[in-house]
Write a protein that holds these residues in place. Structure first.
Motif: not given
Ligand SMILES: [Zn+2]
Length: 227
Positions: A41, A78-79, A82-83, A86, A93, A103-106, A141
């Protein structure tokens, strides 16, 4: 002969040096690719600022005058989601294999609200890419991490990716009715989806990154390439 022949370059490579090489070549497409990974991001935001600079605009003018088209390819999820969301919308998430929402990926592709949001954000992002063709490459991601929640776990990673790409395209079409979007066949999404069909306007981007590039892609003696 292929209609399009192009290369991907990083934003850091954009400038007169590359522009002169491209202009002298018989390529007709160049795609800008900010790096992925955990900082995707951030590198995308940096690129969105860079495309407003004189350095980029001069590069774009040079290559476009030679008939070389511009595109952009990057890990966008992730853009788009936005994480930080979460902390207010955990259910948007993914659930990992231990049953924890992380909320690490995808993302969770069974969350209607999250899918609507990424569609809206994709439209916003599409408008930030100067001189782009009608083809878009807003990848998920850059990792093997998908949702294992009770609704998603019946879906393959490729199914989950296709749901995301269908929604991204739906969003972009609100600002560009001629838009098309890739399905990136790559790592865990290299196999075709089983339970989800591509919407009209989705095209295949085949990126067998684990293949042995020293051998032909269909070399029968290379197990890696045969797979
Ligand atoms: Zn899910």
């Amino acid at each position: 002969m292929a209609k399009k022949r192009g290369i991907l370059i990083h934003p850091e490579e954009v400038g007169n040096y590359r522009a002169d090489i491209l202009v002298e070549s018989d390529l007709n497409l160049v795609a800008i690719h900010p790096k992925g990974g955990v900082k995707a991001a951030e590198t995308l935001n940096d690129m969105l600022e860079f495309v407003k600079t004189d350095t980029f605009l001069e590069f774009a003018e040079k290559v476009r005058n030679k008939g070389i088209e511009l595109e952009y390819e990057f890990h966008a999820l992730s853009w788009l989601l936005d994480r930080k969301l979460y902390y207010t919308h955990k259910d948007w998430f993914r659930m990992n294999k231990d049953g924890e929402q992380v909320h690490d990926f995808n993302m969770c592709v069974s969350s209607r609200d999250a899918l609507e949001l990424i569609a809206e954000r994709a439209a916003e992002l599409a408008l930030k890419l100067p001189f782009n063709t009608d083809r878009y490459f807003f990848w998920i991601d850059d990792v093997k991490a998908f949702c294992q929640c009770p609704h998603c776990k019946v879906l393959t990673p490729s199914d989950q990716a296709m749901i995301i790409y269908n929604h991204i395209l739906k969003g972009i079409k609100t600002v560009n009715k001629n838009a098309s979007h890739c399905y990136l066949a790559y790592l865990d999404t290299i196999a075709a989806p089983k339970n989800v069909s591509p919407d009209a306007g989705i095209f295949l981007e085949y990126a067998p990154i684990l293949r042995d590039s020293n051998l032909l892609i269909n070399d029968e003696n290379c197990v890696k390439n045969w797979e």
